[in-house]
Design a protein around this motif. Structure first.
Motif, short mmCIF file in Angstrom:
data_model
loop_
_atom_site.label_atom_id
_atom_site.label_comp_id
_atom_site.label_asym_id
_atom_site.label_seq_id
_atom_site.Cartn_x
_atom_site.Cartn_y
_atom_site.Cartn_z
N THR A 79 -16.02 -12.47 132.50
CA THR A 79 -16.96 -13.38 133.15
C THR A 79 -18.36 -12.78 133.15
N ASP A 80 -18.47 -11.50 133.49
CA ASP A 80 -19.78 -10.85 133.57
C ASP A 80 -20.45 -10.69 132.21
N ILE A 123 -16.88 -21.33 131.88
CA ILE A 123 -16.35 -21.12 133.21
C ILE A 123 -14.83 -21.02 133.14
N ASP A 180 -15.96 -24.57 124.64
CA ASP A 180 -15.91 -23.13 124.95
C ASP A 180 -15.58 -22.33 123.69
N LEU A 189 -10.54 -10.64 133.55
CA LEU A 189 -11.28 -11.88 133.82
C LEU A 189 -12.65 -11.57 134.41
N GLU A 190 -12.72 -10.62 135.32
CA GLU A 190 -14.02 -10.25 135.91
C GLU A 190 -14.96 -9.69 134.85
N PHE A 192 -18.23 -14.65 129.21
CA PHE A 192 -18.13 -16.06 129.58
C PHE A 192 -19.43 -16.59 130.20
N SER A 193 -19.92 -15.94 131.24
CA SER A 193 -21.12 -16.45 131.92
C SER A 193 -22.33 -16.54 131.00
N GLU A 234 -12.11 -20.27 135.93
CA GLU A 234 -12.24 -20.25 137.38
C GLU A 234 -11.49 -19.13 138.09
#
Length: 328
Positions: free
Chosen positions: A170-171, A180, A225, A166-167, A174-175, A182
């Protein structure tokens, strides 16, 4: 566009495809349709099941682009040197990342439902899956493994990046796309998991006790998304002028590498290959559909329901024709 055709489409959805939560259509890069059903809204987040696999495919591509992984031909056990292979087991030692991506890896289990129960009760999905890898089957034979199997790819991503999936997502995915997700979602009971499958208001990605995000299921997204993911691939990995994932990876991951002969279905790297494009397909009828030739992306989120009607057929027959000749 033909408003009467849209009314017919929405009537068909309500009457024949009643578990659909949302539909989004992008044509030539523009939003042409966004509609929600079953009391869902743009803020709803739906468990998209095996669509998660296709997201993992993109993340593996990004990890290769960034040098975390050298090649899809690297052997799985090279990433887990501390894993102890049982005496006499040889097949597991030759399994590669590519074998996992193309669903051509053998496993020791025969009856999946029983295995799934043990899987969900396990605190370490990576070890659980590694323990089932190999067996008497042959590497190279297509065997679709919806849950037990893809988590090894999550384990590899965690190992090489030092981040949770997930991290990392996200980096690097996703971002940049404005998506998003969460938080990690943990289940303490089967009841909590059942509630999650029915929920429309949880933003996150399921993880086991060790923090390993599930690779074959467990991600919640909106249809917007998913359409953004589809557009990224349609545009050869570029988003707002920035290369998010290489064009080479997209071309490689969305072409045929294996085939489910029984169902005559073509498979890439965790993407299904369809006429003029490719698709991510999840239980209940969750879909990201990309048609390169017609420059169109269609995404559908759906509440879980067993034995749903073929959604690719539904898209090609009832949704795509309305928008394929749409002009700004």
């Amino acid at each position: 566009m033909n408003k009467e055709k849209l009314k017919e489409l929405e009537s068909k959805i309500n009457n024949e495809y009643g578990n659909i939560a949302g539909v989004v259509v992008l044509k030539d890069g523009e939003m042409r349709y966004e509609k929600y059903f079953n009391e869902c809204t743009a803020d709803s987040r739906i468990h998209v099941y095996s669509v998660s696999k296709s997201i993992i495919s993109i993340l593996i591509g990004i990890a290769i682009d960034k040098g975390y992984i050298k090649s899809v031909n690297q052997k799985v056990l090279d990433f887990f040197p501390d894993y102890i292979v049982k005496k006499g087991e040889k097949t597991i030692q030759n399994v590669t990342i590519k074998d996992l991506l193309t669903m051509t890896t053998p496993y020791k289990y025969k009856f999946a439902p029983y295995t799934y129960i043990k899987y969900f009760m396990s605190d370490n999905w990576l070890k659980f899956t590694l323990d089932l890898l190999g067996g008497k089957g042959q590497i190279g034979q297509f065997r679709y493994t919806p849950i037990v199997g893809p988590d090894i790819l999550s384990g590899i991503l965690m190992k090489v990046t030092g981040q949770t999936v997930l991290e990392f997502a996200t980096d690097h995915l996703f971002s940049p796309l404005g998506i998003i997700v969460e938080r990690n979602i943990f289940f303490r009971t089967a009841k909590e998991q059942s509630a999650f499958n029915k929920a429309t208001n949880i933003s996150g990605w399921v993880a086991d006790a060790s923090g390993l995000n599930s690779a074959g299921w467990g991600l919640t997204l909106s249809p917007v998304d998913m359409a953004s993911i589809g557009k990224l691939l349609l545009d050869d990995g570029v988003w707002n002028g920035k290369q998010i994932v290489s064009t080479e990876w997209i071309k490689e991951s969305t072409k045929e590498h294996s085939r489910w002969e029984k169902a005559n279905l073509l498979y890439g790297y965790l993407w299904w290959i369809v006429d003029d494009g490719f698709a991510a397909i999840g239980d209940g009828g969750n879909v990201i559909y990309v048609n390169k030739k017609k420059n169109i992306v269609i995404s559908i989120t759906a509440l879980f329901k067993q034995n749903v009607t073929d959604r690719i057929e539904f898209i090609k027959e009832y949704i795509e024709p309305i928008f394929e000749n749409c002009i700004s």
